[in-house]
Design an enzyme around this catalytic site. Sequence first.
Site, PDB file in Angstrom:
ATOM      1  N   THR A  21      -3.160  22.819  24.043  1.00  0.00           N
ATOM      2  CA  THR A  21      -3.905  23.616  25.049  1.00  0.00           C
ATOM      3  C   THR A  21      -3.841  25.116  24.786  1.00  0.00           C
ATOM      4  O   THR A  21      -4.311  25.901  25.621  1.00  0.00           O
ATOM      5  CB  THR A  21      -3.345  23.366  26.471  1.00  0.00           C
ATOM      6  OG1 THR A  21      -1.977  23.810  26.512  1.00  0.00           O
ATOM      7  CG2 THR A  21      -3.434  21.913  26.880  1.00  0.00           C
ATOM      8  N   TRP A  22      -3.242  25.527  23.660  1.00  0.00           N
ATOM      9  CA  TRP A  22      -3.098  26.965  23.412  1.00  0.00           C
ATOM     10  C   TRP A  22      -4.465  27.639  23.408  1.00  0.00           C
ATOM     11  O   TRP A  22      -5.383  27.144  22.778  1.00  0.00           O
ATOM     12  CB  TRP A  22      -2.383  27.184  22.072  1.00  0.00           C
ATOM     13  CG  TRP A  22      -1.931  28.579  21.822  1.00  0.00           C
ATOM     14  CD1 TRP A  22      -1.676  29.532  22.755  1.00  0.00           C
ATOM     15  CD2 TRP A  22      -1.665  29.180  20.560  1.00  0.00           C
ATOM     16  NE1 TRP A  22      -1.259  30.687  22.144  1.00  0.00           N
ATOM     17  CE2 TRP A  22      -1.242  30.506  20.786  1.00  0.00           C
ATOM     18  CE3 TRP A  22      -1.730  28.721  19.243  1.00  0.00           C
ATOM     19  CZ2 TRP A  22      -0.897  31.374  19.764  1.00  0.00           C
ATOM     20  CZ3 TRP A  22      -1.386  29.577  18.227  1.00  0.00           C
ATOM     21  CH2 TRP A  22      -0.977  30.889  18.491  1.00  0.00           C
ATOM     22  N   ASP A  50       0.085  19.054  25.954  1.00  0.00           N
ATOM     23  CA  ASP A  50       1.106  20.026  25.555  1.00  0.00           C
ATOM     24  C   ASP A  50       0.709  21.433  25.982  1.00  0.00           C
ATOM     25  O   ASP A  50      -0.358  21.926  25.607  1.00  0.00           O
ATOM     26  CB  ASP A  50       1.248  19.992  24.023  1.00  0.00           C
ATOM     27  CG  ASP A  50       2.254  21.024  23.528  1.00  0.00           C
ATOM     28  OD1 ASP A  50       3.455  20.766  23.666  1.00  0.00           O
ATOM     29  OD2 ASP A  50       1.834  22.099  23.035  1.00  0.00           O
ATOM     30  N   TYR A  55       1.468  30.404  27.236  1.00  0.00           N
ATOM     31  CA  TYR A  55       0.028  30.356  26.963  1.00  0.00           C
ATOM     32  C   TYR A  55      -0.751  31.031  28.099  1.00  0.00           C
ATOM     33  O   TYR A  55      -0.681  30.632  29.262  1.00  0.00           O
ATOM     34  CB  TYR A  55      -0.461  28.915  26.782  1.00  0.00           C
ATOM     35  CG  TYR A  55       0.189  28.161  25.629  1.00  0.00           C
ATOM     36  CD1 TYR A  55       1.000  28.814  24.686  1.00  0.00           C
ATOM     37  CD2 TYR A  55       0.003  26.797  25.466  1.00  0.00           C
ATOM     38  CE1 TYR A  55       1.592  28.114  23.639  1.00  0.00           C
ATOM     39  CE2 TYR A  55       0.584  26.095  24.419  1.00  0.00           C
ATOM     40  CZ  TYR A  55       1.391  26.769  23.513  1.00  0.00           C
ATOM     41  OH  TYR A  55       1.985  26.070  22.483  1.00  0.00           O
ATOM     42  N   GLN A 165       9.233  20.107  18.204  1.00  0.00           N
ATOM     43  CA  GLN A 165       7.793  20.343  17.988  1.00  0.00           C
ATOM     44  C   GLN A 165       7.669  21.406  16.897  1.00  0.00           C
ATOM     45  O   GLN A 165       8.185  22.514  17.052  1.00  0.00           O
ATOM     46  CB  GLN A 165       7.123  20.805  19.287  1.00  0.00           C
ATOM     47  CG  GLN A 165       5.630  20.942  19.108  1.00  0.00           C
ATOM     48  CD  GLN A 165       4.881  21.338  20.365  1.00  0.00           C
ATOM     49  OE1 GLN A 165       4.373  22.439  20.486  1.00  0.00           O
ATOM     50  NE2 GLN A 165       4.831  20.434  21.325  1.00  0.00           N
ATOM     51  N   TYR A 193       2.471  20.500  15.525  1.00  0.00           N
ATOM     52  CA  TYR A 193       1.498  21.416  16.146  1.00  0.00           C
ATOM     53  C   TYR A 193       0.614  22.054  15.090  1.00  0.00           C
ATOM     54  O   TYR A 193       0.910  21.979  13.896  1.00  0.00           O
ATOM     55  CB  TYR A 193       2.171  22.418  17.072  1.00  0.00           C
ATOM     56  CG  TYR A 193       2.958  23.569  16.480  1.00  0.00           C
ATOM     57  CD1 TYR A 193       2.338  24.611  15.789  1.00  0.00           C
ATOM     58  CD2 TYR A 193       4.330  23.658  16.676  1.00  0.00           C
ATOM     59  CE1 TYR A 193       3.061  25.682  15.289  1.00  0.00           C
ATOM     60  CE2 TYR A 193       5.067  24.722  16.170  1.00  0.00           C
ATOM     61  CZ  TYR A 193       4.418  25.746  15.479  1.00  0.00           C
ATOM     62  OH  TYR A 193       5.132  26.792  14.993  1.00  0.00           O
ATOM     63  N   LEU A 196      -4.526  20.982  12.576  1.00  0.00           N
ATOM     64  CA  LEU A 196      -5.702  21.357  11.774  1.00  0.00           C
ATOM     65  C   LEU A 196      -5.519  22.759  11.191  1.00  0.00           C
ATOM     66  O   LEU A 196      -6.473  23.379  10.750  1.00  0.00           O
ATOM     67  CB  LEU A 196      -6.971  21.310  12.643  1.00  0.00           C
ATOM     68  CG  LEU A 196      -7.212  19.983  13.385  1.00  0.00           C
ATOM     69  CD1 LEU A 196      -8.443  20.091  14.294  1.00  0.00           C
ATOM     70  CD2 LEU A 196      -7.381  18.834  12.387  1.00  0.00           C
TER      71      LEU A 196
HETATM   72  P1  NAP Z   1      -5.104  23.124  15.902  1.00  0.00           P
HETATM   73  O1  NAP Z   1      -5.042  22.047  16.885  1.00  0.00           O
HETATM   74  O2  NAP Z   1      -4.658  22.883  14.497  1.00  0.00           O
HETATM   75  O3  NAP Z   1      -6.584  23.714  15.803  1.00  0.00           O
HETATM   76  C1  NAP Z   1      -7.340  24.085  16.918  1.00  0.00           C
HETATM   77  C2  NAP Z   1      -8.651  24.623  16.404  1.00  0.00           C
HETATM   78  O4  NAP Z   1      -9.362  23.560  15.744  1.00  0.00           O
HETATM   79  C3  NAP Z   1      -9.560  25.141  17.497  1.00  0.00           C
HETATM   80  O5  NAP Z   1     -10.292  26.216  16.934  1.00  0.00           O
HETATM   81  C4  NAP Z   1     -10.497  23.957  17.738  1.00  0.00           C
HETATM   82  O6  NAP Z   1     -11.768  24.374  18.190  1.00  0.00           O
HETATM   83  C5  NAP Z   1     -10.620  23.376  16.370  1.00  0.00           C
HETATM   84  N1  NAP Z   1     -10.924  21.946  16.416  1.00  0.00           N
HETATM   85  C6  NAP Z   1     -10.289  20.983  17.139  1.00  0.00           C
HETATM   86  N2  NAP Z   1     -10.834  19.773  16.896  1.00  0.00           N
HETATM   87  C7  NAP Z   1     -11.829  19.983  16.011  1.00  0.00           C
HETATM   88  C8  NAP Z   1     -12.764  19.120  15.380  1.00  0.00           C
HETATM   89  N3  NAP Z   1     -12.755  17.805  15.600  1.00  0.00           N
HETATM   90  N4  NAP Z   1     -13.673  19.654  14.521  1.00  0.00           N
HETATM   91  C9  NAP Z   1     -13.672  20.985  14.259  1.00  0.00           C
HETATM   92  N5  NAP Z   1     -12.810  21.859  14.832  1.00  0.00           N
HETATM   93  C10 NAP Z   1     -11.882  21.351  15.697  1.00  0.00           C
HETATM   94  O7  NAP Z   1      -4.310  24.438  16.378  1.00  0.00           O
HETATM   95  P2  NAP Z   1      -3.343  24.830  17.580  1.00  0.00           P
HETATM   96  O8  NAP Z   1      -4.088  24.976  18.830  1.00  0.00           O
HETATM   97  O9  NAP Z   1      -2.541  25.977  17.083  1.00  0.00           O
HETATM   98  O10 NAP Z   1      -2.299  23.614  17.675  1.00  0.00           O
HETATM   99  C11 NAP Z   1      -2.433  22.544  18.583  1.00  0.00           C
HETATM  100  C12 NAP Z   1      -1.503  22.691  19.766  1.00  0.00           C
HETATM  101  O11 NAP Z   1      -0.144  22.749  19.353  1.00  0.00           O
HETATM  102  C13 NAP Z   1      -1.679  24.008  20.531  1.00  0.00           C
HETATM  103  O12 NAP Z   1      -2.858  24.026  21.289  1.00  0.00           O
HETATM  104  C14 NAP Z   1      -0.401  24.039  21.306  1.00  0.00           C
HETATM  105  O13 NAP Z   1      -0.455  23.161  22.419  1.00  0.00           O
HETATM  106  C15 NAP Z   1       0.586  23.547  20.262  1.00  0.00           C
HETATM  107  N6  NAP Z   1       1.226  24.665  19.532  1.00  0.00           N
HETATM  108  C16 NAP Z   1       2.578  24.831  19.676  1.00  0.00           C
HETATM  109  C17 NAP Z   1       3.224  25.877  19.027  1.00  0.00           C
HETATM  110  C18 NAP Z   1       4.700  26.026  19.183  1.00  0.00           C
HETATM  111  O14 NAP Z   1       5.255  27.071  18.797  1.00  0.00           O
HETATM  112  N7  NAP Z   1       5.390  25.039  19.727  1.00  0.00           N
HETATM  113  C19 NAP Z   1       2.508  26.783  18.222  1.00  0.00           C
HETATM  114  C20 NAP Z   1       1.136  26.582  18.077  1.00  0.00           C
HETATM  115  C21 NAP Z   1       0.519  25.513  18.718  1.00  0.00           C
HETATM  116  P3  NAP Z   1     -12.159  24.305  19.777  1.00  0.00           P
HETATM  117  O15 NAP Z   1     -11.082  25.075  20.461  1.00  0.00           O
HETATM  118  O16 NAP Z   1     -13.508  24.927  19.781  1.00  0.00           O
HETATM  119  O17 NAP Z   1     -12.179  22.844  20.133  1.00  0.00           O
END
Ligand code: NAP
Length: 270
Positions: A21-22, A50, A55, A165, A193, A196
């Site tokens: 959800t970031w 998550d 956030y 995580q 996390y 992608l």
């Molecule tokens: P991610 O999930 O690797 O990538 C998100 C990006 O990919 C967004 O731009 C999204 O676009 C795009 N996307 C998603 N599905 C897609 C698809 N099927 N086709 C094309 N593009 C797609 O990156 P993230 O948000 O950094 O990581 C996921 C989650 O992990 C976070 O949201 C958070 O909850 C958690 N996280 C935790 C930490 C930590 O320190 N614990 C750090 C970073 C992240 P749209 O938004 O337009 O859908």
Amino acid sequence: MAGATLALPSGERLPALGCGTWRMGEMPARRRQEIAALRLALDLGMTVVDTAEMYGDGATEGLVGEAIAGRRDQVFLVSKVYPHNATRRGAVAACERSLKRLGTDRIDLYLLHWRGAVPFGETLAGFAELMRAGKIRHWGVSNLDAGDMAELTVLPGGAACATDQILYNLSRRGPAFDLLPWCRARHMPVMAYSPLEQARLLGKPALGEVARRHGASEAQVALAWLLAQEGVLARPKAATAAHARENHGAAALSLDAADRAALDRAFPPP
Ligand code: NAP
């Protein structure tokens, strides 16, 4: 259903594919679309959501609360405490603020967001108090390396850690060297996390090639690669219903040895 499930050390099973959800809840113009994407993901069985107090300075937890209103029992809710709030009393107070924003009386899994200056023992005391009060059901950590995990889990109560995580995806394979084997030996799943690499993986030729062979998308291949690994849960963030639906499709995609070899050549293991 979101496909395979994985067990926490307690035995409770979770869908391997969930929702990040970031950056959600930060722009009013996108709110409706983000809530609809999360609700669709829940309908599809991606019921682990998550989030973190960090956030959007709490705005993301507010959006999650709105998205899960009326269906709390369907959701496995994960949130995180800032390291500077993770003292015994600070963790309790931060969790209570998160509960209010999330509109619920309990968080299913509460994580220390990263290791800061507060000694682990303090944080564990806060988590223990929250568990006793029923405000959290499990606790875990994030961004800890194998050395940190070894230090944490020998402390009194530390062995109850439910997950770490971590940043783990095709282009970030370092954890496979030491942390993943360490966690697997303890039946502790990791939550991957940025699966992608915040969309930066998309467009890489090797992913495109494997995706074309399967009539799948590149995002689905990157997620399927993670899901095929023992003890790995993936949390892609999808702010649109189309992305949520597409990511859900990864659970049905199975990569063969030739696919894995092509991905290993493009993204070498450590
Ligand atoms: P991610 O999930 O690797 O990538 C998100 C990006 O990919 C967004 O731009 C999204 O676009 C795009 N996307 C998603 N599905 C897609 C698809 N099927 N086709 C094309 N593009 C797609 O990156 P993230 O948000 O950094 O990581 C996921 C989650 O992990 C976070 O949201 C958070 O909850 C958690 N996280 C935790 C930490 C930590 O320190 N614990 C750090 C970073 C992240 P749209 O938004 O337009 O859908």
